[in-house]
Design a protein around this motif. Structure first.
Motif, PDB file in Angstrom:
ATOM      1  N   PRO A 192       0.807  -1.235   0.000  1.00  0.00           N
ATOM      2  CA  PRO A 192       0.000   0.000   0.000  1.00  0.00           C
ATOM      3  C   PRO A 192       0.834   1.276   0.000  1.00  0.00           C
ATOM      4  N   GLY A 193       2.021   1.215   0.609  1.00  0.00           N
ATOM      5  CA  GLY A 193       2.885   2.387   0.635  1.00  0.00           C
ATOM      6  C   GLY A 193       3.405   2.769  -0.741  1.00  0.00           C
ATOM      7  N   GLN A 194       3.272   1.854  -1.720  1.00  0.00           N
ATOM      8  CA  GLN A 194       3.738   2.137  -3.076  1.00  0.00           C
ATOM      9  C   GLN A 194       2.589   2.392  -4.045  1.00  0.00           C
ATOM     10  N   THR A 195       1.389   2.512  -3.497  1.00  0.00           N
ATOM     11  CA  THR A 195       0.223   2.777  -4.344  1.00  0.00           C
ATOM     12  C   THR A 195       0.416   4.050  -5.168  1.00  0.00           C
ATOM     13  N   LYS A 196       1.106   5.023  -4.599  1.00  0.00           N
ATOM     14  CA  LYS A 196       1.311   6.295  -5.303  1.00  0.00           C
ATOM     15  C   LYS A 196       2.043   6.117  -6.626  1.00  0.00           C
ATOM     16  N   HIS A 197       2.794   4.995  -6.775  1.00  0.00           N
ATOM     17  CA  HIS A 197       3.523   4.746  -8.013  1.00  0.00           C
ATOM     18  C   HIS A 197       2.677   4.035  -9.063  1.00  0.00           C
ATOM     19  N   VAL A 198       1.550   3.429  -8.641  1.00  0.00           N
ATOM     20  CA  VAL A 198       0.759   2.617  -9.574  1.00  0.00           C
ATOM     21  C   VAL A 198      -0.674   3.113  -9.716  1.00  0.00           C
ATOM     22  N   PHE A 199      -1.012   4.207  -9.010  1.00  0.00           N
ATOM     23  CA  PHE A 199      -2.377   4.730  -9.025  1.00  0.00           C
ATOM     24  C   PHE A 199      -2.352   6.223  -9.293  1.00  0.00           C
ATOM     25  N   ASP A 200      -3.238   6.682 -10.194  1.00  0.00           N
ATOM     26  CA  ASP A 200      -3.338   8.093 -10.548  1.00  0.00           C
ATOM     27  C   ASP A 200      -4.498   8.718  -9.777  1.00  0.00           C
ATOM     28  N   GLU A 201      -4.190   9.579  -8.828  1.00  0.00           N
ATOM     29  CA  GLU A 201      -5.212  10.208  -7.992  1.00  0.00           C
ATOM     30  C   GLU A 201      -6.157  11.094  -8.808  1.00  0.00           C
ATOM     31  N   LYS A 202      -5.648  11.710  -9.870  1.00  0.00           N
ATOM     32  CA  LYS A 202      -6.472  12.621 -10.657  1.00  0.00           C
ATOM     33  C   LYS A 202      -7.562  11.881 -11.416  1.00  0.00           C
ATOM     34  N   THR A 203      -7.210  10.745 -12.012  1.00  0.00           N
ATOM     35  CA  THR A 203      -8.178   9.997 -12.818  1.00  0.00           C
ATOM     36  C   THR A 203      -8.764   8.800 -12.066  1.00  0.00           C
ATOM     37  N   HIS A 204      -8.236   8.540 -10.864  1.00  0.00           N
ATOM     38  CA  HIS A 204      -8.675   7.406 -10.055  1.00  0.00           C
ATOM     39  C   HIS A 204      -8.544   6.089 -10.833  1.00  0.00           C
ATOM     40  N   THR A 205      -7.414   5.933 -11.495  1.00  0.00           N
ATOM     41  CA  THR A 205      -7.156   4.714 -12.256  1.00  0.00           C
ATOM     42  C   THR A 205      -5.806   4.108 -11.862  1.00  0.00           C
ATOM     43  N   PHE A 206      -5.757   2.784 -11.942  1.00  0.00           N
ATOM     44  CA  PHE A 206      -4.517   2.056 -11.707  1.00  0.00           C
ATOM     45  C   PHE A 206      -3.786   1.838 -13.027  1.00  0.00           C
ATOM     46  N   ALA A 207      -2.507   1.559 -12.930  1.00  0.00           N
ATOM     47  CA  ALA A 207      -1.712   1.244 -14.112  1.00  0.00           C
ATOM     48  C   ALA A 207      -2.261   0.001 -14.799  1.00  0.00           C
ATOM     49  N   ASP A 208      -2.258   0.023 -16.132  1.00  0.00           N
ATOM     50  CA  ASP A 208      -2.701  -1.125 -16.922  1.00  0.00           C
ATOM     51  C   ASP A 208      -1.496  -2.030 -17.155  1.00  0.00           C
ATOM     52  N   LEU A 209      -1.431  -3.130 -16.426  1.00  0.00           N
ATOM     53  CA  LEU A 209      -0.268  -4.010 -16.522  1.00  0.00           C
ATOM     54  C   LEU A 209      -0.245  -4.798 -17.815  1.00  0.00           C
ATOM     55  N   ASP A 210      -1.313  -4.735 -18.595  1.00  0.00           N
ATOM     56  CA  ASP A 210      -1.371  -5.422 -19.886  1.00  0.00           C
ATOM     57  C   ASP A 210      -1.209  -4.452 -21.052  1.00  0.00           C
ATOM     58  N   ALA A 211      -0.787  -3.239 -20.777  1.00  0.00           N
ATOM     59  CA  ALA A 211      -0.685  -2.223 -21.822  1.00  0.00           C
ATOM     60  C   ALA A 211       0.275  -2.652 -22.922  1.00  0.00           C
ATOM     61  N   ASP A 212      -0.136  -2.417 -24.174  1.00  0.00           N
ATOM     62  CA  ASP A 212       0.770  -2.676 -25.296  1.00  0.00           C
ATOM     63  C   ASP A 212       2.010  -1.804 -25.120  1.00  0.00           C
ATOM     64  N   GLY A 213       3.166  -2.420 -25.334  1.00  0.00           N
ATOM     65  CA  GLY A 213       4.399  -1.666 -25.166  1.00  0.00           C
ATOM     66  C   GLY A 213       5.059  -1.876 -23.827  1.00  0.00           C
ATOM     67  N   GLY A 214       4.384  -2.624 -22.932  1.00  0.00           N
ATOM     68  CA  GLY A 214       5.000  -3.001 -21.664  1.00  0.00           C
ATOM     69  C   GLY A 214       5.339  -1.823 -20.775  1.00  0.00           C
ATOM     70  N   LEU A 215       6.495  -1.895 -20.135  1.00  0.00           N
ATOM     71  CA  LEU A 215       6.905  -0.904 -19.143  1.00  0.00           C
ATOM     72  C   LEU A 215       6.969   0.499 -19.731  1.00  0.00           C
ATOM     73  N   ALA A 216       7.507   0.622 -20.946  1.00  0.00           N
ATOM     74  CA  ALA A 216       7.637   1.950 -21.560  1.00  0.00           C
ATOM     75  C   ALA A 216       6.276   2.606 -21.711  1.00  0.00           C
ATOM     76  N   SER A 217       5.277   1.830 -22.092  1.00  0.00           N
ATOM     77  CA  SER A 217       3.927   2.363 -22.247  1.00  0.00           C
ATOM     78  C   SER A 217       3.333   2.769 -20.899  1.00  0.00           C
ATOM     79  N   ILE A 218       3.521   1.939 -19.881  1.00  0.00           N
ATOM     80  CA  ILE A 218       2.995   2.243 -18.548  1.00  0.00           C
ATOM     81  C   ILE A 218       3.601   3.537 -18.015  1.00  0.00           C
ATOM     82  N   GLU A 219       4.899   3.711 -18.247  1.00  0.00           N
ATOM     83  CA  GLU A 219       5.597   4.864 -17.683  1.00  0.00           C
ATOM     84  C   GLU A 219       5.199   6.187 -18.337  1.00  0.00           C
TER      85      GLU A 219
END
Length: 354
Positions: A192-219
């Motif tokens: 939970p302490g790392q939620t800030k890295h995987v959750f966007d407070e503005k849009t209330h969305t989590f990172a899509d771990l299946d995003a095309d392009g992998g890590l580069a796309s997520i970042e």
């Protein structure tokens, strides 16, 4: 690296996810740790773990599979997620056949998934096939409530290889356990302490771990994603993963199968969840008064009871064929009746002690 960014298990002994160093989740046997010790070391402290054999004696462990549901309860009709708003309406027999066909399907295809199926609505007798408290390993304070006030947090998940549950945090900040009964699943969790890295407070969305392009796309949307440390586990058939409150997590089926999950109220989490529990009971009592029957767990109406804002009061009233004012008044009546009943119970308890 497979679809969804899963690591190639033969590439290295060190676990990783999307090229980010990860931590492997600890696996324990019930022979290694007693229920009380597990509660203190893991549930009280919100530390995830996998129990390899807590479900070994449950009837579901030797029965539940796609074939068993197809053969024993094949005529039960369900609505599975298939990427459409309408969902895929079919029987369990038809769903099992479709799920098996996904074993060799195109990895990019949306895999139909019977997720969060409130199976006890249709098959209440299946409650005898498992121990919701895990023999004391997952003691559930919801059980202290009147049955009709307990939230409908018991679900089954059926699907083919590739069926996914996106990164999320569980409802009401509850704890959860999930037992894989057929197949296997890979889980990715974040502290939970790392939620800030995987959750966007503005849009209330989590990172899509299946995003095309992998890590580069997520970042591109989560520039600090790589600062989070993934906790990874492959949960095999018969094993049970404990997912603590507040831990963002993701799951993907590595093969077709069935799993069972219960979200529970742990003793250290009671105060945080109490307000939501009372609100749920209040809404549910009001809906039952209007409908003249108990709402089913799978009813759209239960979204209003469980989530509040997910289904607006006006929409809930329309479903029941009343105006919003009537429903609001029924909610007030339900709350007054509950407070009166609680006061009478407290008075009776005091008289008994005297």
């Amino acid at each position: 690296m497979g679809s969804g960014g899963e690591s190639d298990p033969g590439a290295s002994d060190a676990p990783s996810f999307l090229g980010i160093p990860a931590v492997a989740l600890k696996k324990l046997s019930v022979r290694d740790i007693a229920p009380g010790d597990f509660e203190r070391a893991h549930v009280d402290r919100a530390v995830p773990a996998v129990l390899t054999d807590v479900a070994a004696s449950w009837p579901c462990a030797s029965k539940w599979s796609l074939e068993w549901f197809a053969e024993t309860h094949g005529d039960v009709r369900v609505a599975a997620d298939d990427g459409t708003k309408e969902k895929m309406k079919c029987t369990l027999r038809e769903f099992a056949e479709i799920s098996r066909s996904c074993e060799s399907s195109d990895p990019g295809r949306s895999v139909p998934y019977l997720r969060t199926w409130n199976f006890l609505d249709d098959l209440p007798e299946l409650s005898r096939d498992f121990d919701s408290g895990g023999g004391g390993y997952f003691r559930n304070c919801f059980d202290a409530l009147r049955p009709e006030w307990r939230p409908p947090f018991t679900w089954a998940f059926l699907g083919g290889a590739g069926a996914r549950t996106k990164l999320h945090v569980d409802v009401w900040h509850t704890d959860a356990w999930l037992t894989v009964l057929e197949g296997s699943k890979r889980f990715i969790l974040f502290h939970p302490g790392q939620t800030k890295h995987v959750f966007d407070e503005k849009t209330h969305t989590f990172a899509d771990l299946d995003a095309d392009g992998g890590l580069a796309s997520i970042e591109t949307r989560f520039p600090d994603f790589a600062k989070a440390t993934p906790v990874v586990a492959v949960v095999e058939a018969g094993e049970t993963i404990y997912i603590p409150r507040g831990w963002p997590h993701y799951a993907v089926a590595l093969s077709a199968g069935v799993s069972l999950t219960v979200n529970f109220l742990s003793r250290t989490n009671r105060r945080r969840v109490l307000e939501k529990t009372v609100a749920f009971a209040n809404r549910r009592d009001a809906c039952e008064a209007v409908l003249g029957r108990a709402p089913r767990a799978a009813d759209n109406l239960l979204k209003f009871c469980v989530h509040g804002g997910s289904l607006r009061l006006g929409d809930a009233a329309k479903i029941m064929g009343v105006d919003a004012g009537t429903l609001r008044e029924k909610m007030s009546e339900a709350r007054r009746e509950r407070l009166r009943a609680e006061a009478e119970a407290a008075e009776a308890a005091e008289e008994e002690e005297a």
